[in-house]
Design a protein around this motif. Structure first.
Motif, PDB file in Angstrom:
ATOM      1  N   VAL A 271       0.855  -1.180   0.000  1.00 51.70           N
ATOM      2  CA  VAL A 271       0.000   0.000   0.000  1.00 51.70           C
ATOM      3  C   VAL A 271       0.894   1.233   0.000  1.00 51.70           C
ATOM      4  O   VAL A 271       1.802   1.344   0.833  1.00 51.70           O
ATOM      5  N   VAL A 272       0.678   2.138  -0.944  1.00 54.60           N
ATOM      6  CA  VAL A 272       1.304   3.464  -0.883  1.00 54.60           C
ATOM      7  C   VAL A 272       0.184   4.444  -0.591  1.00 54.60           C
ATOM      8  O   VAL A 272      -0.677   4.694  -1.439  1.00 54.60           O
ATOM      9  N   LYS A 273       0.180   4.965   0.623  1.00 50.70           N
ATOM     10  CA  LYS A 273      -0.963   5.775   1.074  1.00 50.70           C
ATOM     11  C   LYS A 273      -1.051   7.114   0.351  1.00 50.70           C
ATOM     12  O   LYS A 273      -2.139   7.665   0.189  1.00 50.70           O
ATOM     13  N   ASP A 274       0.107   7.641  -0.045  1.00 50.00           N
ATOM     14  CA  ASP A 274       0.121   8.997  -0.611  1.00 50.00           C
ATOM     15  C   ASP A 274       0.676   8.993  -2.027  1.00 50.00           C
ATOM     16  O   ASP A 274       1.615   9.710  -2.350  1.00 50.00           O
ATOM     17  N   LEU A 275       0.096   8.162  -2.885  1.00 49.83           N
ATOM     18  CA  LEU A 275       0.530   8.091  -4.277  1.00 49.83           C
ATOM     19  C   LEU A 275       0.521   9.470  -4.939  1.00 49.83           C
ATOM     20  O   LEU A 275      -0.460  10.212  -4.828  1.00 49.83           O
ATOM     21  N   LEU A 276       1.601   9.781  -5.612  1.00 48.44           N
ATOM     22  CA  LEU A 276       1.635  10.984  -6.439  1.00 48.44           C
ATOM     23  C   LEU A 276       1.348  10.622  -7.890  1.00 48.44           C
ATOM     24  O   LEU A 276       0.684  11.361  -8.612  1.00 48.44           O
ATOM     25  N   GLU A 277       1.864   9.466  -8.311  1.00 52.66           N
ATOM     26  CA  GLU A 277       1.610   8.936  -9.641  1.00 52.66           C
ATOM     27  C   GLU A 277       1.292   7.448  -9.505  1.00 52.66           C
ATOM     28  O   GLU A 277       1.739   6.791  -8.565  1.00 52.66           O
ATOM     29  N   VAL A 278       0.557   6.919 -10.464  1.00 52.72           N
ATOM     30  CA  VAL A 278       0.185   5.507 -10.425  1.00 52.72           C
ATOM     31  C   VAL A 278       1.423   4.622 -10.358  1.00 52.72           C
ATOM     32  O   VAL A 278       1.454   3.602  -9.663  1.00 52.72           O
ATOM     33  N   THR A 279       2.468   5.020 -11.063  1.00 55.32           N
ATOM     34  CA  THR A 279       3.668   4.189 -11.141  1.00 55.32           C
ATOM     35  C   THR A 279       4.452   4.134  -9.822  1.00 55.32           C
ATOM     36  O   THR A 279       5.357   3.310  -9.691  1.00 55.32           O
ATOM     37  N   ASP A 280       4.134   4.982  -8.865  1.00 55.23           N
ATOM     38  CA  ASP A 280       4.827   4.932  -7.563  1.00 55.23           C
ATOM     39  C   ASP A 280       4.693   3.554  -6.918  1.00 55.23           C
ATOM     40  O   ASP A 280       5.623   3.065  -6.275  1.00 55.23           O
ATOM     41  N   ILE A 281       3.528   2.919  -7.058  1.00 55.33           N
ATOM     42  CA  ILE A 281       3.313   1.628  -6.427  1.00 55.33           C
ATOM     43  C   ILE A 281       4.193   0.555  -7.079  1.00 55.33           C
ATOM     44  O   ILE A 281       4.688  -0.360  -6.402  1.00 55.33           O
ATOM     45  N   ILE A 282       4.438   0.671  -8.383  1.00 51.29           N
ATOM     46  CA  ILE A 282       5.317  -0.271  -9.065  1.00 51.29           C
ATOM     47  C   ILE A 282       6.760  -0.071  -8.621  1.00 51.29           C
ATOM     48  O   ILE A 282       7.490  -1.040  -8.355  1.00 51.29           O
ATOM     49  N   ASP A 283       7.189   1.193  -8.525  1.00 53.29           N
ATOM     50  CA  ASP A 283       8.552   1.481  -8.061  1.00 53.29           C
ATOM     51  C   ASP A 283       8.783   0.907  -6.673  1.00 53.29           C
ATOM     52  O   ASP A 283       9.826   0.293  -6.401  1.00 53.29           O
ATOM     53  N   ALA A 284       7.821   1.105  -5.780  1.00 51.24           N
ATOM     54  CA  ALA A 284       7.961   0.614  -4.415  1.00 51.24           C
ATOM     55  C   ALA A 284       7.999  -0.909  -4.370  1.00 51.24           C
ATOM     56  O   ALA A 284       8.826  -1.510  -3.669  1.00 51.24           O
ATOM     57  N   THR A 285       7.125  -1.542  -5.143  1.00 50.84           N
ATOM     58  CA  THR A 285       7.088  -3.009  -5.166  1.00 50.84           C
ATOM     59  C   THR A 285       8.392  -3.584  -5.704  1.00 50.84           C
ATOM     60  O   THR A 285       8.958  -4.531  -5.134  1.00 50.84           O
ATOM     61  N   ASN A 286       8.884  -3.024  -6.792  1.00 51.35           N
ATOM     62  CA  ASN A 286      10.129  -3.524  -7.381  1.00 51.35           C
ATOM     63  C   ASN A 286      11.297  -3.409  -6.424  1.00 51.35           C
ATOM     64  O   ASN A 286      12.117  -4.332  -6.305  1.00 51.35           O
ATOM     65  N   LYS A 287      11.378  -2.284  -5.720  1.00 53.16           N
ATOM     66  CA  LYS A 287      12.490  -2.088  -4.788  1.00 53.16           C
ATOM     67  C   LYS A 287      12.416  -3.069  -3.630  1.00 53.16           C
ATOM     68  O   LYS A 287      13.438  -3.619  -3.184  1.00 53.16           O
ATOM     69  N   ILE A 288      11.220  -3.313  -3.113  1.00 58.01           N
ATOM     70  CA  ILE A 288      11.079  -4.268  -2.010  1.00 58.01           C
ATOM     71  C   ILE A 288      11.444  -5.676  -2.466  1.00 58.01           C
ATOM     72  O   ILE A 288      12.144  -6.406  -1.755  1.00 58.01           O
ATOM     73  N   ARG A 289      11.023  -6.045  -3.652  1.00 56.16           N
ATOM     74  CA  ARG A 289      11.345  -7.374  -4.168  1.00 56.16           C
ATOM     75  C   ARG A 289      12.850  -7.540  -4.412  1.00 56.16           C
ATOM     76  O   ARG A 289      13.388  -8.633  -4.304  1.00 56.16           O
TER      77      ARG A 289
END
Length: 341
Positions: free
Chosen positions: A145-163
């Motif tokens: 969950v990204v609570k304060d998304l600025l862009e839709v792609t923020d969630i992909i960036d966060a997921t990729n980094k965690i993985r």
């Protein structure tokens, strides 16, 4: 008017190699296509998928030719009449959803409108937050969950980094990684967890408090849900299990509910149920089924029904890309909802 001229069914392959029914609807002014997802215990093997196609081609299609595609509620009620049961056990909820949604898409196309505007009207501009299912272990399904998304792609960036960071999947490692990635990206990144088995109530409360959890799908008795609502703040408690097992739709027990369109039937049924959930002041989260088509329709439905979030797999790239296109299309009119209780 946008008069239905033809309805055609065919077999389609879903993610995971399962079969379902795809429906084309042609009107005198537009065209719509939709493939229905199927859920955990799919009945649609190839023979069942062929039977569904026959239902569309030989029974449903001929009955609906001549209808105005924009009369969604009338058509959806007629699908119930054609089926003749209380749970779509004859034609199947998946077939009803495929026909209903394809008709809505044809009607939207005939008016040269995106589906989300056709469903939700002029003020359907608040983009749903994508909550991504991205990992699992023996205890939990994990969501980001990204609570304060600025862009839709923020969630992909966060997921990729965690993985990239996490080598061994467990709650502690993912929790720390989500916090570190949030700092790195300047975003409020948190975890969601879906319980796979019952646990002691006190332990569940401690997990939510200690491990950066913003969203939880509990499994357990009603008392667990009551304790979570009372003992947490700003956390979404998803009541899917309690609703599915006990038919409880009550804000006192949970404040969010993941809703799979395949479990409702037609678009009208989905629309009415989402409104019932909102009337209880519960947050509706449109959720993928286990087996989904590579289709762009899902975010349109979530936005059109004004669901604040949509629960999808991190591999559902077509849905993320379409949500990004919608955001671009809406421009300054569009606003990504902050995912907070």
């Amino acid at each position: 008017m946008s008069v239905i001229q033809n309805i055609i069914g065919r077999i389609a392959v879903l993610r995971g190699g399962k079969y379902s029914v795809e429906v084309d609807v042609a009107t005198d002014e537009g065209f719509g296509r939709f493939t229905s997802p199927i859920d955990d215990n799919p009945m649609l093997h190839i023979a069942e998928a062929r039977r569904a196609v026959s239902e569309v081609d030989e029974i449903i299609g001929p009955e609906l030719i001549g209808f105005d595609a924009s009369e969604q509620e009338l058509i959806d009620s007629y699908l119930w009449e054609i089926d003749g049961t209380e749970d779509f056990s004859h034609i199947g909820a998946n077939t009803a959803l495929a026909v209903s949604t394809a008709i809505a898409k044809a009607a939207a196309n005939s008016r040269d409108m995106p589906l989300y505007s056709y469903i939700g009207g002029t003020f359907a501009t608040e983009l749903p937050v994508p909550v991504l299912s991205f990992a699992q272990d023996d205890m939990f399904d994990y969501y980001l969950v990204v609570k304060d998304l600025l862009e839709v792609t923020d969630i992909i960036d966060a997921t990729n980094k965690i993985r990239e960071i996490v080598k061994e999947i467990n709650l502690e490692n993912l929790s720390k990684a989500s916090e570190d990635v949030g700092v790195e990206l300047g975003l409020e990144v948190a975890l969601g967890i879906g319980m796979k088995k019952e646990m002691d109530i006190e332990k569940v409360l401690n997990l939510v408090e200690d491990y950066n959890v913003a969203y939880i799908k509990p499994i357990g008795p009603p008392e667990l849900f009551l304790e979570l609502i009372a003992g947490t703040h700003g956390v979404f408690i998803d009541g899917e299990y309690l609703f599915r097992t006990n038919s409880v739709l009550d804000r006192r027990y949970y404040n969010a509910l993941s809703i799979k369109p395949i479990n409702l039937g037609t678009l009208t049924d989905l629309y009415n149920f989402v409104n019932d959930v909102k009337a209880e002041k519960i947050t509706p989260i449109l959720a993928e089924a286990k087996y989904e088509p590579a289709d762009e329709t899902f975010p349109h439905i979530a936005l059109g029904l004004r669901c604040p979030a949509m629960l999808i797999s991190w591999s559902s790239i077509e849905k993320i890309n379409e949500l990004n296109r919608i955001a671009e299309e809406l421009g300054e009119r569009g606003r990504i909802i902050t995912f907070e209780e």
